[in-house]
Motif scaffolding. Sequence first.
Motif, mmCIF file in Angstrom:
data_model
loop_
_atom_site.group_PDB
_atom_site.id
_atom_site.type_symbol
_atom_site.label_atom_id
_atom_site.label_comp_id
_atom_site.label_asym_id
_atom_site.label_seq_id
_atom_site.Cartn_x
_atom_site.Cartn_y
_atom_site.Cartn_z
ATOM 1 N N PRO A 144 38.363 34.828 33.560
ATOM 2 C CA PRO A 144 39.020 35.286 34.886
ATOM 3 C C PRO A 144 38.122 34.778 36.189
ATOM 4 N N LEU A 145 38.871 34.397 37.226
ATOM 5 C CA LEU A 145 38.214 34.145 38.576
ATOM 6 C C LEU A 145 38.376 34.973 39.356
ATOM 7 N N LEU A 146 37.286 34.862 40.445
ATOM 8 C CA LEU A 146 37.419 35.580 41.659
ATOM 9 C C LEU A 146 36.993 34.515 42.890
ATOM 10 N N PHE A 185 41.788 37.137 42.846
ATOM 11 C CA PHE A 185 41.577 37.547 41.338
ATOM 12 C C PHE A 185 42.671 36.993 40.250
ATOM 13 N N SER A 186 42.369 36.274 39.579
ATOM 14 C CA SER A 186 43.174 35.797 38.473
ATOM 15 C C SER A 186 42.951 35.651 37.135
ATOM 16 N N SER A 187 43.544 35.909 36.194
ATOM 17 C CA SER A 187 43.261 36.071 34.683
ATOM 18 C C SER A 187 44.286 35.545 33.943
ATOM 19 N N ASP A 188 44.090 35.381 32.702
ATOM 20 C CA ASP A 188 45.352 34.992 31.683
ATOM 21 C C ASP A 188 46.399 36.108 31.648
ATOM 22 N N MET A 189 46.116 37.415 32.080
ATOM 23 C CA MET A 189 47.284 38.459 32.112
ATOM 24 C C MET A 189 47.572 38.811 33.318
ATOM 25 N N THR A 190 47.152 38.075 34.478
ATOM 26 C CA THR A 190 47.703 38.399 35.691
ATOM 27 C C THR A 190 47.916 37.097 36.496
ATOM 28 N N SER A 239 47.865 35.248 40.394
ATOM 29 C CA SER A 239 46.929 35.585 41.570
ATOM 30 C C SER A 239 47.284 36.757 42.122
ATOM 31 N N ILE A 240 46.205 37.556 42.361
ATOM 32 C CA ILE A 240 46.370 38.873 43.067
ATOM 33 C C ILE A 240 45.461 38.946 44.250
ATOM 34 N N ASN A 241 45.852 39.348 45.374
ATOM 35 C CA ASN A 241 45.124 39.744 46.760
ATOM 36 C C ASN A 241 44.405 40.649 46.437
ATOM 37 N N VAL A 242 43.086 40.736 46.451
ATOM 38 C CA VAL A 242 42.171 41.951 46.377
ATOM 39 C C VAL A 242 41.038 41.974 47.573
ATOM 40 N N MET A 243 40.485 43.145 47.743
ATOM 41 C CA MET A 243 39.155 43.202 48.089
ATOM 42 C C MET A 243 38.119 43.998 47.223
ATOM 43 N N VAL A 244 36.873 43.520 47.545
ATOM 44 C CA VAL A 244 35.889 44.120 46.674
ATOM 45 C C VAL A 244 35.613 45.603 46.884
ATOM 46 N N ASN A 299 24.655 41.836 32.815
ATOM 47 C CA ASN A 299 26.199 42.731 32.795
ATOM 48 C C ASN A 299 26.302 43.395 33.816
ATOM 49 N N TYR A 300 27.766 43.491 34.070
ATOM 50 C CA TYR A 300 28.208 43.895 35.356
ATOM 51 C C TYR A 300 29.685 44.442 35.147
ATOM 52 N N THR A 301 30.002 45.401 36.408
ATOM 53 C CA THR A 301 31.164 45.995 36.507
ATOM 54 C C THR A 301 31.448 45.747 38.053
ATOM 55 N N LEU A 302 32.767 45.079 38.221
ATOM 56 C CA LEU A 302 33.620 44.831 39.393
ATOM 57 C C LEU A 302 34.698 45.662 39.617
ATOM 58 N N SER A 303 34.839 46.179 40.723
ATOM 59 C CA SER A 303 35.921 46.880 41.065
ATOM 60 C C SER A 303 36.779 46.417 42.474
ATOM 61 N N LEU A 304 37.981 46.016 42.119
ATOM 62 C CA LEU A 304 38.631 45.735 43.108
ATOM 63 C C LEU A 304 39.921 46.142 43.412
ATOM 64 N N MET A 305 40.338 46.174 44.801
ATOM 65 C CA MET A 305 41.484 46.945 45.191
ATOM 66 C C MET A 305 42.774 45.694 45.351
ATOM 67 N N GLN A 306 43.859 45.998 44.977
ATOM 68 C CA GLN A 306 44.607 44.977 45.502
ATOM 69 C C GLN A 306 45.421 45.482 46.749
ATOM 70 N N GLY A 307 45.800 44.489 47.474
ATOM 71 C CA GLY A 307 46.704 44.605 48.683
ATOM 72 C C GLY A 307 46.383 43.337 49.676
ATOM 73 N N VAL A 308 46.733 43.853 50.890
ATOM 74 C CA VAL A 308 46.791 42.811 52.022
ATOM 75 C C VAL A 308 45.785 43.480 53.058
ATOM 76 N N ARG A 309 45.213 42.654 53.975
ATOM 77 C CA ARG A 309 44.376 43.044 54.928
ATOM 78 C C ARG A 309 44.902 44.080 55.878
ATOM 79 N N GLY A 310 44.360 45.154 56.351
ATOM 80 C CA GLY A 310 45.100 46.245 56.970
ATOM 81 C C GLY A 310 45.424 45.597 58.500
ATOM 82 N N GLY A 311 46.530 45.956 58.996
ATOM 83 C CA GLY A 311 46.928 45.179 60.179
ATOM 84 C C GLY A 311 47.872 44.136 59.953
ATOM 85 N N GLN A 312 48.171 43.717 58.723
ATOM 86 C CA GLN A 312 49.075 42.617 58.550
ATOM 87 C C GLN A 312 50.468 43.131 58.052
#
Length: 127
Positions: free
Chosen positions: A4-6, A85-90, A92-97, A114-127
């Motif tokens: 997956p790519l960020l 964020f993009s992966s084989d199962m998704t 391209s998704i717009n996210v913020m970290v 080793n890591y855990t990354l949490s992302l929230m899908q959406g668009v920048r507020g005000g758009q």
Amino acid sequence: MSAPLLNSKSLGNVSNIHMDKNANIEPIPISKKDSNLTKLFDFNGATKTITVTGSFTGINVAAVKSLIDAIELELDGYQENTIIFSSDMTASINVMVQSFNWDWDVNISEVAINYTLSLMQGVRGGQ
């Protein structure tokens, strides 16, 4: 499976991608009535959180630090734009970290985390 790519940067060896989509249902219980009469409202919109768990091994410590720095740069308290964020199962998704946690056990490897990354899908507020 490709990694997956960020923002076009490889997230390395991803062991799990957890998607959590929430409708944010607002329940309004009715006084002196059972739960089957609770009024449910879906007016708060939906949210999706993407949690990525994995490990990243670089060719040297600088390569590992480069990934850490790139992700932590987004966590500056003022994310002006979404990233991709993009992966084989998704697609391209717009996210913020939302959060980024990592462990570096130098007794196991000096060039791996080793890591855990949490992302929230959406668009920048005000758009």
